[in-house]
Design a protein around this motif. Structure first.
Motif, short mmCIF file in Angstrom:
data_model
loop_
_atom_site.label_atom_id
_atom_site.label_comp_id
_atom_site.label_asym_id
_atom_site.label_seq_id
_atom_site.Cartn_x
_atom_site.Cartn_y
_atom_site.Cartn_z
N ASN A 175 38.13 31.54 31.70
CA ASN A 175 38.11 32.97 32.04
C ASN A 175 38.16 33.79 30.75
OD1 ASN A 175 40.87 35.09 33.06
ND2 ASN A 175 38.70 35.56 33.24
N ALA A 176 37.18 34.68 30.61
CA ALA A 176 37.18 35.60 29.47
C ALA A 176 36.32 36.81 29.79
CB ALA A 176 36.64 34.90 28.22
N PRO A 177 36.71 38.02 29.30
CA PRO A 177 38.02 38.35 28.77
C PRO A 177 39.11 37.92 29.75
CG PRO A 177 36.51 40.17 28.37
CD PRO A 177 35.78 39.18 29.24
N LEU A 204 31.71 23.52 35.60
CA LEU A 204 32.46 24.54 34.87
C LEU A 204 32.39 25.84 35.66
CD1 LEU A 204 33.92 25.37 32.18
CD2 LEU A 204 31.68 26.09 31.35
N PHE A 205 33.53 26.47 35.90
CA PHE A 205 33.54 27.84 36.43
C PHE A 205 33.88 28.75 35.27
CE2 PHE A 205 34.99 27.26 41.17
CZ PHE A 205 33.94 26.39 41.38
N SER A 206 33.05 29.76 35.05
CA SER A 206 33.37 30.73 34.02
C SER A 206 33.61 32.07 34.70
CB SER A 206 32.21 30.81 33.02
OG SER A 206 32.60 31.55 31.90
N ASP A 207 34.87 32.44 34.75
CA ASP A 207 35.27 33.68 35.43
C ASP A 207 35.13 34.82 34.41
OD1 ASP A 207 36.61 35.83 36.52
OD2 ASP A 207 38.25 34.64 37.34
N GLU A 208 34.07 35.59 34.58
CA GLU A 208 33.74 36.63 33.59
C GLU A 208 33.79 38.01 34.23
OE1 GLU A 208 30.02 35.37 31.77
OE2 GLU A 208 30.82 33.37 31.35
N VAL A 209 34.80 38.23 35.10
CA VAL A 209 34.83 39.49 35.84
C VAL A 209 35.05 40.72 34.93
CG1 VAL A 209 35.53 38.48 38.05
CG2 VAL A 209 37.28 39.36 36.51
N PHE A 236 31.10 33.91 37.43
CA PHE A 236 31.58 34.88 38.42
C PHE A 236 31.68 36.26 37.80
CE2 PHE A 236 32.91 30.70 39.57
CZ PHE A 236 32.79 30.65 40.95
N GLY A 237 31.23 37.28 38.54
CA GLY A 237 31.31 38.66 38.06
C GLY A 237 31.82 39.57 39.16
N SER A 238 32.23 40.79 38.78
CA SER A 238 32.81 41.72 39.75
C SER A 238 32.37 43.15 39.48
CB SER A 238 34.33 41.63 39.67
OG SER A 238 34.93 42.65 40.43
N PHE A 239 31.72 43.77 40.45
CA PHE A 239 31.35 45.18 40.27
C PHE A 239 32.58 46.07 40.31
CE2 PHE A 239 27.27 43.43 41.82
CZ PHE A 239 26.50 43.80 40.72
N GLY A 251 31.51 41.24 44.50
CA GLY A 251 31.38 40.39 43.31
C GLY A 251 30.18 39.48 43.46
N TRP A 252 29.93 38.68 42.42
CA TRP A 252 28.78 37.76 42.50
C TRP A 252 29.11 36.45 41.83
CZ3 TRP A 252 28.75 41.68 38.73
CH2 TRP A 252 28.54 41.28 37.41
N VAL A 253 28.30 35.44 42.17
CA VAL A 253 28.35 34.17 41.46
C VAL A 253 26.91 33.74 41.19
CG1 VAL A 253 28.54 32.82 43.62
CG2 VAL A 253 29.21 31.78 41.45
#
Ligand SMILES: Cc1ncc(COP(=O)(O)O)c(C=O)c1O
Length: 404
Positions: A175-177, A204-209, A236-239, A251-253
């Motif tokens: 996860n980053a930031p 790999l899950f990269s949580d980039e919200v 993963f992202g988040s509006f 959000g999206w993946v």
């Protein structure tokens, strides 16, 4: 009449989240709430107009299960522009009820009983319970120390991950930031991680919200943009985070087609689809110049807020390393108080009128690391007057301890 006996809890270690608990305590005691991670900034006016228009235009029935096609097209284009990564909008991008619902669906789709999942430590509190429900086992990889504590900084320590990997490791979640520390990816970190995972069977899950909110000139790096990682990675992202609209929960993946197919099987019976007019409004807004400007300015705006907070705390006994990205700042209070962080956070809310988030709930419950935590998280995604009030209260706390 017989009443059913409650079965044993599937999540015995889980209570109400610390975010809900601290926000409730803040309102009960009228404390300043810099705890829960929501901005008190308003979504862009043109976006609000676009969503209202979408309601009036009749986008009020179920959105397509995978998400509004225009919104998926925007996401696809964004990854090409920002990271040189191509995702097919139809078969590799899915929109859900916040990144949360998709993280949850993806974990249920990929993790089987006995599988090991490596998460960073501390970690966003959704991952571990979702893995437990799938029957998986968590291993925690300590984050590198920040530079002012003698470490290299960054959001992953590939060597630590390498040492935790076994034949049973199915998934690594980064996860980053980073929430709560603000640590960002470095290209060396992603390169080394690609090397560590190269011979494995591991997703790999990269949580980039918090996506493009990188500070001090750091580039917006994504695991999507790394050719050695992309094929095993779900991003993963988040509006909500990007547009000051966390309550909209969109959000999206992004994921390779065969993984998308599996995670959609869960998503379609979980939320199926979410907020049709909001998705349409987002799709219409995001292609405008106003939106490009908003997204470009997001990092610099939060960086200024971080600097305002940290400048205000100069000369106090708080120890901190400026957040590398995102909108959280960690403060170490160990020079002021030797008690644990939950006790201190509660007391400061009630007695000193400022609600923060303790870090130990981001760690394994009852672990040495959790017990040793003496840090609190401040959300600085707030108007300047709220930040100034937080500074005032934190300086008063500093004085209070020093004068005892
Ligand atoms: C690291 C991280 N991942 C995921 C989420 C969930 O995002 P959303 O609100 O889009 O569900 C959050 C929200 O705070 C977060 O901090």
């Amino acid at each position: 009449m017989k009443t059913p006996t409650l079965p044993p809890s599937k999540l015995p270690e889980v209570g109400t989240t610390i975010f809900t608990t601290m926000s409730a305590l803040a309102s009960e005691h009228g404390a300043l709430n810099v705890a829960q991670g929501f901005p008190d900034l308003s979504p862009p006016t043109n976006l609000k107009e676009a969503v209202k228009r979408a309601i009036d235009e009749g986008y009020n029935q179920y959105a397509p299960m995978a998400g509004d096609p225009g919104l998926r097209a925007w996401i696809s284009e964004m990854y090409i522009q920002a990271h040189g990564a191509f995702y097919n909008a139809d078969s590799e991008i899915t929109i859900g009820a916040g990144a949360s619902s998709l993280l949850f669906a993806a974990i249920q789709a990929l993790v089987f009983p006995g599988d090991e999942v490596i998460i960073v430590d501390p970690a966003y509190d959704l991952y571990a319970p979702a893995v437990h429900l799938a029957g998986g086992v968590i291993a925690r990889a300590a984050l590198p120390q920040p530079p002012n504590l003698g470490g290299p900084g960054g959001a992953i320590d590939p060597e630590v991950i390498r040492n935790l990997m076994s034949d049973k490791t199915k998934l690594v979640i980064i996860n980053a930031p980073h929430n709560p520390t603000g640590a960002c990816f470095t290209s060396e970190g992603l390169n080394e991680l690609a090397d560590v995972l190269s011979e494995s069977n591991c997703f790999l899950f990269s949580d980039e919200v918090y996506g493009p909110m990188n500070h001090d000139g750091r580039p917006f790096l994504s695991a999507a943009g790394h050719p050695g990682l992309k094929n095993r990675t779900l991003v993963f992202g988040s509006f909500g985070k990007l547009l000051h609209a966390t309550g909209w929960k969109i959000g999206w993946v992004t994921a390779p087609e065969e993984i998308t197919r599996e995670l959609r099987k869960i998503h379609q019976y979980d939320v199926f689809s979410t907020g049709a007019p909001i998705q349409r409004g987002l799709a219409q807004y995001l292609i405008t110049d106003d939106a490009s400007k908003h997204l470009r300015e997001l990092g610099p705006i939060y960086e200024k807020k971080r600097d305002r907070l940290l400048k205000g705390l100069e000369g106090t006994a708080f120890i901190f390393s400026p957040a590398e990205g995102g909108y959280f700042q960690i403060l170490d209070y160990s020079k002021l108080d030797s008690r644990g962080d939950i006790e201190v956070a509660r007391e400061w809310t009630i007695k000193h009128g400022i609600a923060t988030i303790p870090i130990s709930p981001f760690r394994k419950r009852g672990s040495q690391e959790a017990k040793a935590e003496k840090r609190l998280r401040i959300c600085f995604a707030k108007g300047d007057s709220t930040i100034d009030e937080a500074i005032e209260k934190l300086r008063a706390i500093d004085m209070y301890y020093k004068s005892r």
